[in-house]
Design an enzyme around this catalytic site. Structure first.
Site: not given
Length: 201
Positions: A116, A159-160
């Site tokens: 991130h 996806y998560y």
């Protein structure tokens, strides 16, 4: 919806178009030149376009903590970001010749989300970067109808789930092969759907 929100929505759509254009140019250029080398600059350029006029410093790493909504993962401290980004690029470059395109794309997709590195826009940047890596490894642009990115955005739950599995597995055992199995399965199935959609077009 207020005027400010409408402006941001419009800017997001403009950025999506420009991001696709930049990604296509990157893929084409990489496939025409010498051996591809993955770099932090490539990721920063994609983020800069994705978040143009939406952040004060698009393309620059965050200088503060960041939290992911509805996710147990806590990204590394901001001062650790450059080191993690360099490590991610090294992994891709070292494994470029021996790993397949699905593994490399899955790794980049997970690792960028894990790091991130930016204050915002990490999801769209990670998806664009991973898709660019997949196409460069493939050797050219894939037909655009029903792209992997479109499929992920239309149904984000798997996806998560794959991202969370990778986070938990790497934390428990640091086994990248096991960590990425669900993500590789998802991307492989989506690639088949993309090819199928364009064959039937």
């Amino acid at each position: 919806m207020t005027g400010n929100n409408l402006e941001r929505l419009f800017q997001k759509q403009v950025n999506v178009y420009r991001l696709q254009e930049l990604t296509d140019n990157m893929v084409t250029g990489a496939c025409e030149g010498s051996r591809f080398v993955f770099s932090e600059d490539l990721v920063k350029r994609l983020h800069s376009v994705a978040m143009h006029k939406l952040l004060s410093t698009p393309g620059e790493y965050r200088q503060e903590p960041v939290h992911i909504t509805n996710c147990p993962h806590v990204p590394p401290a901001w001062f650790e970001v450059p080191g993690h980004m360099a490590g991610m690029c090294e992994y891709v470059n070292v494994n470029w010749d021996k790993a397949d395109l699905i593994h490399l794309a899955a790794y980049v997709l997970w690792r960028l989300n894990w790091i991130h590195p930016f204050p915002n826009g990490n999801g769209r940047t990670s998806r664009s970067t991973a898709y660019a890596i997949l196409q460069i490894k493939y050797g050219g642009l894939l037909p655009s109808k029903n792209s992997i990115i479109q499929q992920i955005v239309e149904d984000r739950a798997p996806y998560y789930g794959a991202l969370r599995h990778a986070d938990e597995t790497m934390k428990a055992s640091a086994n990248v092969v096991d960590a990425l199995k669900p993500m590789e399965g998802i991307l492989g199935a989506m690639l088949k759907e993309q090819i199928k959609a364009n064959l039937n077009a």
